[in-house]
Enzyme design. Structure first.
Site, PDB file in Angstrom:
ATOM      1  N   SER A 136      76.864  79.562  -0.924  1.00 29.98           N
ATOM      2  CA  SER A 136      77.852  79.919  -1.939  1.00 29.98           C
ATOM      3  C   SER A 136      77.278  81.018  -2.815  1.00 29.98           C
ATOM      4  O   SER A 136      76.186  80.876  -3.368  1.00 29.98           O
ATOM      5  CB  SER A 136      78.194  78.689  -2.780  1.00 29.98           C
ATOM      6  OG  SER A 136      79.125  79.016  -3.788  1.00 29.98           O
ATOM      7  N   LYS A 162      80.471  81.733   1.396  1.00 31.97           N
ATOM      8  CA  LYS A 162      81.527  81.428   0.424  1.00 31.97           C
ATOM      9  C   LYS A 162      81.313  82.346  -0.771  1.00 31.97           C
ATOM     10  O   LYS A 162      80.253  82.327  -1.399  1.00 31.97           O
ATOM     11  CB  LYS A 162      81.475  79.970  -0.021  1.00 31.97           C
ATOM     12  CG  LYS A 162      82.556  79.638  -1.049  1.00 31.97           C
ATOM     13  CD  LYS A 162      82.663  78.140  -1.298  1.00 31.97           C
ATOM     14  CE  LYS A 162      81.713  77.680  -2.375  1.00 31.97           C
ATOM     15  NZ  LYS A 162      81.980  76.270  -2.768  1.00 31.97           N
ATOM     16  N   LYS A 164      82.650  83.646  -4.465  1.00 36.12           N
ATOM     17  CA  LYS A 164      83.485  83.330  -5.618  1.00 36.12           C
ATOM     18  C   LYS A 164      84.410  84.506  -5.924  1.00 36.12           C
ATOM     19  O   LYS A 164      83.988  85.672  -5.871  1.00 36.12           O
ATOM     20  CB  LYS A 164      82.615  83.029  -6.836  1.00 36.12           C
ATOM     21  CG  LYS A 164      81.697  81.818  -6.681  1.00 36.12           C
ATOM     22  CD  LYS A 164      82.472  80.517  -6.680  1.00 36.12           C
ATOM     23  CE  LYS A 164      81.529  79.321  -6.634  1.00 36.12           C
ATOM     24  NZ  LYS A 164      82.250  78.022  -6.706  1.00 36.12           N
ATOM     25  N   ASP A 189      86.362  81.352  -2.915  1.00 38.20           N
ATOM     26  CA  ASP A 189      86.478  80.186  -3.794  1.00 38.20           C
ATOM     27  C   ASP A 189      86.923  80.650  -5.171  1.00 38.20           C
ATOM     28  O   ASP A 189      86.205  81.387  -5.854  1.00 38.20           O
ATOM     29  CB  ASP A 189      85.136  79.461  -3.878  1.00 38.20           C
ATOM     30  CG  ASP A 189      85.203  78.207  -4.749  1.00 38.20           C
ATOM     31  OD1 ASP A 189      86.314  77.796  -5.129  1.00 38.20           O
ATOM     32  OD2 ASP A 189      84.130  77.638  -5.041  1.00 38.20           O
ATOM     33  N   GLU A 214      89.550  78.471  -1.229  1.00 38.11           N
ATOM     34  CA  GLU A 214      89.272  77.199  -1.890  1.00 38.11           C
ATOM     35  C   GLU A 214      89.850  77.177  -3.304  1.00 38.11           C
ATOM     36  O   GLU A 214      89.610  78.088  -4.097  1.00 38.11           O
ATOM     37  CB  GLU A 214      87.767  76.955  -1.942  1.00 38.11           C
ATOM     38  CG  GLU A 214      87.397  75.582  -2.476  1.00 38.11           C
ATOM     39  CD  GLU A 214      85.893  75.347  -2.471  1.00 38.11           C
ATOM     40  OE1 GLU A 214      85.479  74.262  -2.874  1.00 38.11           O
ATOM     41  OE2 GLU A 214      85.135  76.260  -2.068  1.00 38.11           O
ATOM     42  N   ASP A 239      89.543  71.410  -3.727  1.00 36.78           N
ATOM     43  CA  ASP A 239      88.267  70.956  -4.279  1.00 36.78           C
ATOM     44  C   ASP A 239      88.553  70.168  -5.552  1.00 36.78           C
ATOM     45  O   ASP A 239      88.695  68.945  -5.528  1.00 36.78           O
ATOM     46  CB  ASP A 239      87.389  72.185  -4.543  1.00 36.78           C
ATOM     47  CG  ASP A 239      86.052  71.869  -5.202  1.00 36.78           C
ATOM     48  OD1 ASP A 239      85.778  70.695  -5.491  1.00 36.78           O
ATOM     49  OD2 ASP A 239      85.265  72.807  -5.441  1.00 36.78           O
ATOM     50  N   LYS A 263      83.082  66.432  -2.428  1.00 36.29           N
ATOM     51  CA  LYS A 263      81.877  66.411  -3.252  1.00 36.29           C
ATOM     52  C   LYS A 263      81.662  64.991  -3.755  1.00 36.29           C
ATOM     53  O   LYS A 263      82.575  64.392  -4.340  1.00 36.29           O
ATOM     54  CB  LYS A 263      81.999  67.379  -4.430  1.00 36.29           C
ATOM     55  CG  LYS A 263      81.978  68.844  -4.015  1.00 36.29           C
ATOM     56  CD  LYS A 263      82.107  69.756  -5.216  1.00 36.29           C
ATOM     57  CE  LYS A 263      82.055  71.228  -4.793  1.00 36.29           C
ATOM     58  NZ  LYS A 263      82.336  72.147  -5.920  1.00 36.29           N
ATOM     59  N   GLY A 291      78.684  71.895  -2.717  1.00 41.10           N
ATOM     60  CA  GLY A 291      77.488  71.717  -3.522  1.00 41.10           C
ATOM     61  C   GLY A 291      77.766  71.878  -5.008  1.00 41.10           C
ATOM     62  O   GLY A 291      78.745  72.501  -5.406  1.00 41.10           O
TER      63      GLY A 291
END
Length: 370
Positions: A136, A162, A164, A189, A214, A239, A263, A291
């Site tokens: 990430s 991934k 952001k 994400d 996400e 998520d 998660k 994570g």
């Protein structure tokens, strides 16, 4: 198995880099480490993943300490535990506070696996001997800097990236990545940074053949995600919207997503995480393990969970060395060409480095009936 004492430690560790998302930047990680000791003197370990501010969920480091100290620990001390699933039942009268619940429940699962002479993965019913991992990547100062970081992680063997995203750091970013890395397994994400009014921007991301987007919309949203998924080619992964088994069931039944990020802390522990996994498997919904910038103890729990059969997409459980100069377990979590080997030793499968734990400890307190 009876828990005779519980120690809470306040740890503070400095990450190797600033981690920036749509809701803020983190460099110093403060968290609770929980050690549960049974009548035989064995220790089980759990880690709170709550941040110091309520960015990700309403929970924080301080609220977790309060809930653990005043409500959860008194429920557990000196009570006979046949199986960790009981802990979820005993905590059910307490609303939400899932990260606090997962902190102590994870330690009980570790102890249970040790008591039954199983690895935590085996105790959960895991079948994978090694797990694929991705990485990430937070929001960077420039696209060029981001591309260099991605190139390095590809060289290290990570199986997917991934990235952001947020309004203004989205379509142009994904376009640049795709131009540079046409075949890279890639996802975005958003951490709830968009609204349904941003539908045109989110549809524009379809061009880049993403594995998923996400959590594009609000954390408390199920309905608008269903509306959005109907017009997107790209799968939506939920998520922050999935805080319980019922959230997962309703999201799937409403067509709000095609993928779920599980998660452990967000859903309240390994028992609920496994239940969501099992349900998704029956519904043909892919899952992966996200994570929360964990240390090695939380990372070990993630590895064990990801050994379950329906974790078919690379998760966020990167190696310890990516985040920390020195982790609090030995050996540290290692990534070998994009894979982590699932430990087969009893419990979480890693030894606790108490010298490192003591180095990072700011404060500690022991709870017992004596």
């Amino acid at each position: 198995m009876k828990i005779k004492s519980i120690k809470l430690r306040h740890l503070k560790m400095r990450m190797k880099f600033d981690f920036t998302t749509s809701f803020g930047t983190l460099r110093n990680k403060e968290f609770i480490l929980l050690e549960a000791v049974d009548e035989m003197g064995r220790s089980g370990w759990g880690e709170s993943v709550a941040f110091t501010a309520p960015w990700y969920t309403e929970e924080t480091f301080r609220t977790n300490w309060h809930i653990l100290e005043d409500f959860l620990i008194p429920v557990i001390l000196d009570k006979k535990i046949e199986h960790p699933d009981q802990v979820t039942e005993w905590f059910s009268y307490i609303k939400r506070n899932n990260m606090a619940k997962a902190t102590i429940e994870g330690a009980i699962w570790d102890l249970y696996a040790q008591t039954t002479e199983q690895s935590l993965a085996q105790a959960l019913g895991g079948t994978h001997k090694k797990i694929e991992v991705g990485v990430s990547i937070g929001i960077q100062k420039s696209i060029d800097e981001l591309l260099k970081i991605i190139e390095q992680y590809i060289y290290e063997g990570y199986k997917r990236m991934k990235v952001k995203i947020k309004p203004g750091w989205d379509v142009n970013v994904m376009k640049a990545i795709r131009n540079e890395f046409p075949n890279l397994p890639l996802m975005g994400d958003a951490n709830s940074a968009y609204s349904i009014n941003d539908i045109d921007t989110l549809k524009a991301l379809d061009e880049f053949n993403l594995m998923m987007i996400e959590q594009p919309l609000g954390s408390d949203d199920i309905l608008d995600h269903a509306v959005l998924q109907k017009v997107l080619k790209t799968p939506i992964c939920l998520d922050e919207s999935i805080n319980s088994f019922e959230d997962a069931r309703k999201a799937i039944e409403n067509g709000s997503c095609k993928i779920i990020n599980i998660k452990i802390g967000r859903v309240g522990g390994l028992t609920v995480a496994k239940r969501i996994h099992d349900y998704c498997q029956t519904k043909g919904i892919a899952v992966w393990c996200g994570g929360m910038l964990e240390t090695g103890i939380g990372r070990a729990h993630n590895v064990a969970l990801t050994s379950l059969a329906n974790f078919t997409l690379p998760g966020d459980t990167a190696g310890s060395a990516r985040y920390w100069e020195k982790d609090i377990i030995t050996p540290e979590v290692m990534v070998d060409n994009g894979y982590i080997h699932v430990p087969d030793q009893p419990g979480i499968g890693y030894q606790i480095d108490l010298n490192a734990v003591n180095t990072y400890t700011v404060f500690e307190k022991v709870y017992s009936l004596a």
